[in-house]
Design a protein around this motif. Sequence first.
Motif, PDB file in Angstrom:
ATOM      1  N   ASP A 153       0.828  -1.209   0.000  1.00 27.96           N
ATOM      2  CA  ASP A 153       0.000   0.000   0.000  1.00 27.96           C
ATOM      3  C   ASP A 153       0.861   1.257   0.000  1.00 27.96           C
ATOM      4  OD1 ASP A 153      -2.372  -1.381  -0.065  1.00 27.96           O
ATOM      5  OD2 ASP A 153      -2.675  -1.367   2.099  1.00 27.96           O
ATOM      6  N   LYS A 154       1.936   1.239   0.776  1.00 33.09           N
ATOM      7  CA  LYS A 154       2.819   2.407   0.833  1.00 33.09           C
ATOM      8  C   LYS A 154       3.605   2.569  -0.468  1.00 33.09           C
ATOM      9  CE  LYS A 154       3.227   2.457   5.861  1.00 33.09           C
ATOM     10  NZ  LYS A 154       4.124   2.305   7.038  1.00 33.09           N
ATOM     11  N   ALA A 155       4.042   1.456  -1.024  1.00 32.10           N
ATOM     12  CA  ALA A 155       4.744   1.512  -2.309  1.00 32.10           C
ATOM     13  C   ALA A 155       3.795   1.958  -3.411  1.00 32.10           C
ATOM     14  CB  ALA A 155       5.330   0.144  -2.636  1.00 32.10           C
ATOM     15  N   LEU A 156       2.546   1.522  -3.344  1.00 33.60           N
ATOM     16  CA  LEU A 156       1.535   1.917  -4.326  1.00 33.60           C
ATOM     17  C   LEU A 156       1.372   3.427  -4.351  1.00 33.60           C
ATOM     18  CD1 LEU A 156      -0.907   1.521  -6.223  1.00 33.60           C
ATOM     19  CD2 LEU A 156      -2.286   0.976  -4.211  1.00 33.60           C
ATOM     20  N   GLU A 157       1.249   4.044  -3.197  1.00 33.51           N
ATOM     21  CA  GLU A 157       1.077   5.493  -3.141  1.00 33.51           C
ATOM     22  C   GLU A 157       2.307   6.222  -3.688  1.00 33.51           C
ATOM     23  OE1 GLU A 157      -0.372   7.365   0.318  1.00 33.51           O
ATOM     24  OE2 GLU A 157      -2.028   5.977   0.620  1.00 33.51           O
ATOM     25  N   LEU A 158       3.477   5.666  -3.420  1.00 36.54           N
ATOM     26  CA  LEU A 158       4.711   6.303  -3.883  1.00 36.54           C
ATOM     27  C   LEU A 158       4.824   6.248  -5.412  1.00 36.54           C
ATOM     28  CD1 LEU A 158       7.003   7.702  -2.340  1.00 36.54           C
ATOM     29  CD2 LEU A 158       8.332   5.602  -2.576  1.00 36.54           C
ATOM     30  N   PHE A 159       4.606   5.068  -5.983  1.00 32.04           N
ATOM     31  CA  PHE A 159       4.638   4.924  -7.439  1.00 32.04           C
ATOM     32  C   PHE A 159       3.547   5.781  -8.084  1.00 32.04           C
ATOM     33  CE2 PHE A 159       6.761   0.609  -6.907  1.00 32.04           C
ATOM     34  CZ  PHE A 159       7.918   0.959  -7.577  1.00 32.04           C
ATOM     35  N   TRP A 160       2.377   5.777  -7.490  1.00 37.07           N
ATOM     36  CA  TRP A 160       1.229   6.509  -8.010  1.00 37.07           C
ATOM     37  C   TRP A 160       1.511   8.009  -8.045  1.00 37.07           C
ATOM     38  CZ3 TRP A 160      -4.289   4.948  -5.930  1.00 37.07           C
ATOM     39  CH2 TRP A 160      -5.284   5.500  -6.752  1.00 37.07           C
ATOM     40  N   ALA A 161       2.141   8.510  -6.998  1.00 38.12           N
ATOM     41  CA  ALA A 161       2.391   9.949  -6.894  1.00 38.12           C
ATOM     42  C   ALA A 161       3.545  10.411  -7.772  1.00 38.12           C
ATOM     43  CB  ALA A 161       2.670  10.320  -5.441  1.00 38.12           C
ATOM     44  N   GLU A 200      11.304  -3.762 -10.198  1.00 37.54           N
ATOM     45  CA  GLU A 200      10.286  -4.161 -11.174  1.00 37.54           C
ATOM     46  C   GLU A 200       9.328  -5.198 -10.582  1.00 37.54           C
ATOM     47  OE1 GLU A 200      10.345  -6.741 -15.198  1.00 37.54           O
ATOM     48  OE2 GLU A 200      11.682  -5.005 -15.202  1.00 37.54           O
ATOM     49  N   GLY A 201       9.870  -6.125  -9.809  1.00 39.31           N
ATOM     50  CA  GLY A 201       9.029  -7.134  -9.168  1.00 39.31           C
ATOM     51  C   GLY A 201       8.092  -6.515  -8.151  1.00 39.31           C
ATOM     52  N   LEU A 202       8.590  -5.529  -7.414  1.00 40.12           N
ATOM     53  CA  LEU A 202       7.742  -4.821  -6.460  1.00 40.12           C
ATOM     54  C   LEU A 202       6.654  -4.055  -7.192  1.00 40.12           C
ATOM     55  CD1 LEU A 202       6.953  -3.732  -3.709  1.00 40.12           C
ATOM     56  CD2 LEU A 202       8.862  -2.116  -3.834  1.00 40.12           C
ATOM     57  N   PHE A 203       7.005  -3.428  -8.313  1.00 39.80           N
ATOM     58  CA  PHE A 203       6.013  -2.683  -9.089  1.00 39.80           C
ATOM     59  C   PHE A 203       4.929  -3.619  -9.627  1.00 39.80           C
ATOM     60  CE2 PHE A 203       4.467  -0.660 -13.023  1.00 39.80           C
ATOM     61  CZ  PHE A 203       4.018   0.529 -12.498  1.00 39.80           C
ATOM     62  N   ARG A 204       5.332  -4.798 -10.068  1.00 42.06           N
ATOM     63  CA  ARG A 204       4.361  -5.773 -10.562  1.00 42.06           C
ATOM     64  C   ARG A 204       3.368  -6.155  -9.457  1.00 42.06           C
ATOM     65  NH1 ARG A 204       7.710  -9.094 -12.056  1.00 42.06           N
ATOM     66  NH2 ARG A 204       7.841  -8.590 -14.276  1.00 42.06           N
ATOM     67  N   ALA A 205       3.886  -6.368  -8.249  1.00 39.51           N
ATOM     68  CA  ALA A 205       3.022  -6.703  -7.115  1.00 39.51           C
ATOM     69  C   ALA A 205       2.108  -5.529  -6.770  1.00 39.51           C
ATOM     70  CB  ALA A 205       3.870  -7.089  -5.907  1.00 39.51           C
ATOM     71  N   VAL A 206       2.635  -4.312  -6.897  1.00 40.29           N
ATOM     72  CA  VAL A 206       1.844  -3.113  -6.628  1.00 40.29           C
ATOM     73  C   VAL A 206       0.710  -2.981  -7.635  1.00 40.29           C
ATOM     74  CG1 VAL A 206       1.938  -0.590  -6.837  1.00 40.29           C
ATOM     75  CG2 VAL A 206       3.581  -1.771  -5.390  1.00 40.29           C
ATOM     76  N   MET A 207       0.950  -3.312  -8.897  1.00 37.70           N
ATOM     77  CA  MET A 207      -0.103  -3.257  -9.910  1.00 37.70           C
ATOM     78  C   MET A 207      -1.253  -4.183  -9.545  1.00 37.70           C
ATOM     79  SD  MET A 207       1.398  -2.827 -13.756  1.00 37.70           S
ATOM     80  CE  MET A 207       1.893  -4.518 -13.861  1.00 37.70           C
ATOM     81  N   ARG A 215      -2.003  -5.141  -6.593  1.00 42.83           N
ATOM     82  CA  ARG A 215      -2.640  -4.564  -5.407  1.00 42.83           C
ATOM     83  C   ARG A 215      -3.629  -3.473  -5.817  1.00 42.83           C
ATOM     84  NH1 ARG A 215      -4.182  -5.796  -0.346  1.00 42.83           N
ATOM     85  NH2 ARG A 215      -3.900  -4.083   1.130  1.00 42.83           N
ATOM     86  N   TYR A 216      -3.258  -2.648  -6.780  1.00 45.81           N
ATOM     87  CA  TYR A 216      -4.148  -1.589  -7.267  1.00 45.81           C
ATOM     88  C   TYR A 216      -5.406  -2.193  -7.886  1.00 45.81           C
ATOM     89  CZ  TYR A 216      -5.802   2.340 -10.106  1.00 45.81           C
ATOM     90  OH  TYR A 216      -6.584   3.318 -10.687  1.00 45.81           O
ATOM     91  N   ILE A 217      -5.226  -3.221  -8.680  1.00 44.47           N
ATOM     92  CA  ILE A 217      -6.371  -3.893  -9.306  1.00 44.47           C
ATOM     93  C   ILE A 217      -7.293  -4.462  -8.243  1.00 44.47           C
ATOM     94  CG2 ILE A 217      -7.043  -5.874 -10.725  1.00 44.47           C
ATOM     95  CD1 ILE A 217      -4.436  -5.394 -12.324  1.00 44.47           C
ATOM     96  N   GLU A 218      -6.697  -5.067  -7.243  1.00 41.18           N
ATOM     97  CA  GLU A 218      -7.462  -5.696  -6.158  1.00 41.18           C
ATOM     98  C   GLU A 218      -8.259  -4.666  -5.366  1.00 41.18           C
ATOM     99  OE1 GLU A 218      -5.525  -6.919  -2.254  1.00 41.18           O
ATOM    100  OE2 GLU A 218      -5.755  -8.862  -3.222  1.00 41.18           O
TER     101      GLU A 218
END
Length: 225
Positions: free
Chosen positions: A26-34, A64-71, A73-76
């Motif tokens: 969730d924290k990585a998602l917000e960082l990539f998103w922003a 890249e692997g973390l970003f894939r997991a974040v994607m 998470r966003y879908i979920e």
Amino acid sequence: MTINQDVCVKKGRGRPKLFDRETALDKALELFWAHGYEATSMSDLVTATGAKAPTLYAEFENKEGLFRAVMHRYIEKFTAQRNATLRCEESCVSKGIENYFRATAECFTDRDKPAGCFFICTSTALSASSSEVADMLRAKHHSQENSLETFLQERQVKGELSASTDTRALAKYLTCVLQGMSVRAREGSTREELDGIIDTMMQLWPMLSGVCQTTAARTPQLAES
């Protein structure tokens, strides 16, 4: 402090924290998103998640692997909810589309999250070395378009759209509207402003969708009965 207390404190200090994967995502998602994929470094991710670099590498292999997991998470968390709104069986095709767009506008302008669409925001300014990430994001863009097209085709089979309606072209148009809404939200547009765009789109819906003539023809008969 007694000797026993001192020993307990030292043991407590040396005990490693448990890694909370969902919280880290969730924290990585917000960082990539922003900030986007390129502008987000592993050191940024370490700071944001509170996890040590070896832990992140062990869990996700690399950035890249973390970003894939974040994607995923966003879908979920967000995409799946909006898709459920689109596919509500109790809604007609136009209401399904409208509800989907309203839910998307709400997500894009939620002040508790970065503005706009995660996939669009993270796909900007990608370098040539990030071709695999670009491919992943491109696939997600096509997935959204395909999901809309499938929905329209299903409702066309049910007679809610004219047989002459080009569902592929309509899905492409709707996807472009969504992408435009994301850009406007990123630039600071409010929920009310995005709702205004949706209002205009829905006014044009009969022309865009080619409303089924048989459905229109039945309306006066239902009113007379």
